[in-house]
Scaffold this motif. Structure first.
Motif, PDB file in Angstrom:
ATOM      1  N   SER A 121      36.653  52.942 -52.819  1.00 49.93           N
ATOM      2  CA  SER A 121      36.547  51.508 -53.136  1.00 49.93           C
ATOM      3  C   SER A 121      37.408  50.532 -52.582  1.00 49.93           C
ATOM      4  O   SER A 121      37.223  49.289 -52.221  1.00 49.93           O
ATOM      5  CB  SER A 121      36.377  51.090 -54.667  1.00 49.93           C
ATOM      6  OG  SER A 121      37.874  51.472 -55.309  1.00 49.93           O
ATOM      7  N   GLU A 122      38.764  51.284 -52.410  1.00 43.08           N
ATOM      8  CA  GLU A 122      39.828  50.295 -52.137  1.00 43.08           C
ATOM      9  C   GLU A 122      39.572  49.332 -50.781  1.00 43.08           C
ATOM     10  O   GLU A 122      39.731  48.207 -50.748  1.00 43.08           O
ATOM     11  CB  GLU A 122      41.100  51.094 -51.902  1.00 43.08           C
ATOM     12  CG  GLU A 122      42.185  50.135 -51.888  1.00 43.08           C
ATOM     13  CD  GLU A 122      42.593  49.362 -53.050  1.00 43.08           C
ATOM     14  OE1 GLU A 122      43.340  48.251 -52.877  1.00 43.08           O
ATOM     15  OE2 GLU A 122      42.151  49.608 -54.155  1.00 43.08           O
ATOM     16  N   PRO A 123      39.096  49.983 -49.615  1.00 49.04           N
ATOM     17  CA  PRO A 123      38.755  49.125 -48.364  1.00 49.04           C
ATOM     18  C   PRO A 123      37.449  48.205 -48.507  1.00 49.04           C
ATOM     19  O   PRO A 123      37.625  47.382 -47.513  1.00 49.04           O
ATOM     20  CB  PRO A 123      38.616  50.161 -47.359  1.00 49.04           C
ATOM     21  CG  PRO A 123      38.611  51.837 -48.051  1.00 49.04           C
ATOM     22  CD  PRO A 123      38.515  51.378 -49.593  1.00 49.04           C
ATOM     23  N   ILE A 124      36.787  48.221 -49.460  1.00 49.56           N
ATOM     24  CA  ILE A 124      35.485  47.436 -49.460  1.00 49.56           C
ATOM     25  C   ILE A 124      35.745  46.189 -49.302  1.00 49.56           C
ATOM     26  O   ILE A 124      35.156  45.421 -48.538  1.00 49.56           O
ATOM     27  CB  ILE A 124      34.376  47.909 -50.391  1.00 49.56           C
ATOM     28  CG1 ILE A 124      34.010  49.360 -50.165  1.00 49.56           C
ATOM     29  CG2 ILE A 124      33.444  47.181 -50.431  1.00 49.56           C
ATOM     30  CD1 ILE A 124      33.051  49.973 -51.054  1.00 49.56           C
ATOM     31  N   ALA A 135      39.045  40.168 -55.029  1.00 49.15           N
ATOM     32  CA  ALA A 135      38.934  41.598 -54.361  1.00 49.15           C
ATOM     33  C   ALA A 135      38.739  42.474 -55.566  1.00 49.15           C
ATOM     34  O   ALA A 135      38.021  43.304 -55.656  1.00 49.15           O
ATOM     35  CB  ALA A 135      40.251  41.927 -53.663  1.00 49.15           C
ATOM     36  N   GLU A 136      39.570  42.345 -56.493  1.00 49.51           N
ATOM     37  CA  GLU A 136      39.408  43.345 -57.876  1.00 49.51           C
ATOM     38  C   GLU A 136      37.940  42.970 -58.661  1.00 49.51           C
ATOM     39  O   GLU A 136      37.601  44.130 -58.829  1.00 49.51           O
ATOM     40  CB  GLU A 136      40.519  43.003 -58.791  1.00 49.51           C
ATOM     41  CG  GLU A 136      42.125  43.411 -58.256  1.00 49.51           C
ATOM     42  CD  GLU A 136      41.872  45.018 -57.656  1.00 49.51           C
ATOM     43  OE1 GLU A 136      41.352  45.736 -58.734  1.00 49.51           O
ATOM     44  OE2 GLU A 136      42.393  45.183 -56.781  1.00 49.51           O
ATOM     45  N   ASP A 137      37.513  41.917 -58.580  1.00 51.02           N
ATOM     46  CA  ASP A 137      36.231  41.549 -59.146  1.00 51.02           C
ATOM     47  C   ASP A 137      35.132  42.262 -58.576  1.00 51.02           C
ATOM     48  O   ASP A 137      34.101  42.780 -58.890  1.00 51.02           O
ATOM     49  CB  ASP A 137      35.902  39.987 -59.291  1.00 51.02           C
ATOM     50  CG  ASP A 137      36.894  39.346 -60.374  1.00 51.02           C
ATOM     51  OD1 ASP A 137      37.632  40.045 -61.021  1.00 51.02           O
ATOM     52  OD2 ASP A 137      36.938  38.177 -60.016  1.00 51.02           O
ATOM     53  N   LEU A 138      35.206  42.193 -57.109  1.00 49.97           N
ATOM     54  CA  LEU A 138      34.475  42.989 -56.048  1.00 49.97           C
ATOM     55  C   LEU A 138      34.344  44.490 -56.382  1.00 49.97           C
ATOM     56  O   LEU A 138      33.383  45.174 -56.481  1.00 49.97           O
ATOM     57  CB  LEU A 138      34.437  42.442 -54.651  1.00 49.97           C
ATOM     58  CG  LEU A 138      33.425  42.929 -53.750  1.00 49.97           C
ATOM     59  CD1 LEU A 138      32.299  42.156 -54.150  1.00 49.97           C
ATOM     60  CD2 LEU A 138      33.763  42.609 -52.359  1.00 49.97           C
ATOM     61  N   LYS A 139      35.497  44.990 -56.360  1.00 51.01           N
ATOM     62  CA  LYS A 139      35.733  46.442 -56.635  1.00 51.01           C
ATOM     63  C   LYS A 139      35.179  46.790 -58.087  1.00 51.01           C
ATOM     64  O   LYS A 139      34.589  47.934 -57.947  1.00 51.01           O
ATOM     65  CB  LYS A 139      37.281  47.023 -56.542  1.00 51.01           C
ATOM     66  CG  LYS A 139      37.708  46.818 -55.156  1.00 51.01           C
ATOM     67  CD  LYS A 139      39.154  47.779 -55.115  1.00 51.01           C
ATOM     68  CE  LYS A 139      39.944  46.913 -55.592  1.00 51.01           C
ATOM     69  NZ  LYS A 139      41.468  47.323 -55.629  1.00 51.01           N
ATOM     70  N   GLY A 196      23.091  46.425 -57.891  1.00 53.29           N
ATOM     71  CA  GLY A 196      22.495  45.153 -58.102  1.00 53.29           C
ATOM     72  C   GLY A 196      23.715  44.232 -58.182  1.00 53.29           C
ATOM     73  O   GLY A 196      23.831  42.950 -57.964  1.00 53.29           O
ATOM     74  N   ALA A 197      24.731  44.737 -59.118  1.00 47.07           N
ATOM     75  CA  ALA A 197      25.717  43.776 -59.613  1.00 47.07           C
ATOM     76  C   ALA A 197      26.713  43.676 -58.284  1.00 47.07           C
ATOM     77  O   ALA A 197      27.197  42.353 -58.102  1.00 47.07           O
ATOM     78  CB  ALA A 197      26.618  44.338 -60.663  1.00 47.07           C
ATOM     79  N   PHE A 198      26.933  44.511 -57.630  1.00 53.52           N
ATOM     80  CA  PHE A 198      27.881  44.549 -56.319  1.00 53.52           C
ATOM     81  C   PHE A 198      26.934  43.416 -55.248  1.00 53.52           C
ATOM     82  O   PHE A 198      27.559  42.379 -54.780  1.00 53.52           O
ATOM     83  CB  PHE A 198      27.839  45.906 -55.720  1.00 53.52           C
ATOM     84  CG  PHE A 198      28.874  45.527 -54.145  1.00 53.52           C
ATOM     85  CD1 PHE A 198      30.223  45.448 -54.373  1.00 53.52           C
ATOM     86  CD2 PHE A 198      28.156  45.759 -53.133  1.00 53.52           C
ATOM     87  CE1 PHE A 198      30.894  45.230 -53.165  1.00 53.52           C
ATOM     88  CE2 PHE A 198      28.771  45.567 -51.797  1.00 53.52           C
ATOM     89  CZ  PHE A 198      30.038  45.157 -51.923  1.00 53.52           C
ATOM     90  N   ALA A 199      25.868  43.745 -55.245  1.00 56.10           N
ATOM     91  CA  ALA A 199      25.112  42.884 -54.301  1.00 56.10           C
ATOM     92  C   ALA A 199      25.054  41.258 -54.700  1.00 56.10           C
ATOM     93  O   ALA A 199      25.231  40.355 -54.102  1.00 56.10           O
ATOM     94  CB  ALA A 199      23.575  43.423 -54.293  1.00 56.10           C
TER      95      ALA A 199
END
Length: 113
Positions: free
Chosen positions: A46-49, A77-81, A89-92
C-alpha cells in the motif's frame, strides 16, 4: 537454498500500469487480491500507491496543480491508503474525487512543469 523472489515488484508494476490508465477500481481489486494471497505485505503493497497516483496526476494536470492540491489536503495520502482497506469501490471513488479536484485546481494555477 535460495529464497523465492518476492511477488511485490510484479504487483507494483501492475498497479502502476492500472493507475496510468486511470483504472482505479482495478487497482483496488488488484490490491485486495494481492494482500489476500500475501497478507504480511499489506504495508509494503500500500505504501507506494499514493506516490504512484501523485505521479499520474502530475503527468495529467501538472506538478503545480498536484502540489497545490496536496498542500490543501495534507492527509490525502493516508486517506487514499486507508481507502484500500475499505474495498475497490471506496478506493476508486476517492482516487476519482482527487483526480477531479486536481483537475479543478489545474484551471487556476500557473503551470511550471
Amino acid at each position: 537454498m535460495s529464497a523465492p523472489h518476492s511477488a511485490l515488484p510484479a504487483f507494483l508494476k501492475q498497479v502502476t500500469d492500472l493507475i496510468n490508465a486511470d483504472k482505479y477500481e482495478e487497482v483496488g481489486q488488484a490490491f485486495a487480491a494481492f494482500v489476500k494471497e500475501h497478507p504480511t505485505t499489506r504495508y509494503l503493497a500500500s505504501e507506494p500507491i499514493p506516490f504512484k497516483v501523485n505521479v499520474r496526476l502530475s503527468a495529467k494536470y501538472g506538478s503545480s496543480a498536484t502540489s497545490t492540491f496536496t498542500l490543501r489536503h495534507t492527509t490525502w495520502a493516508e486517506d487514499l491508503k486507508r481507502s484500500l482497506s475499505d474495498g475497490a469501490g471506496a478506493f476508486a471513488a476517492l482516487a476519482g474525487k482527487y483526480d477531479a479536484e486536481v483537475a479543478e485546481v489545474a484551471k487556476t494555477v500557473k503551470k511550471v512543469a
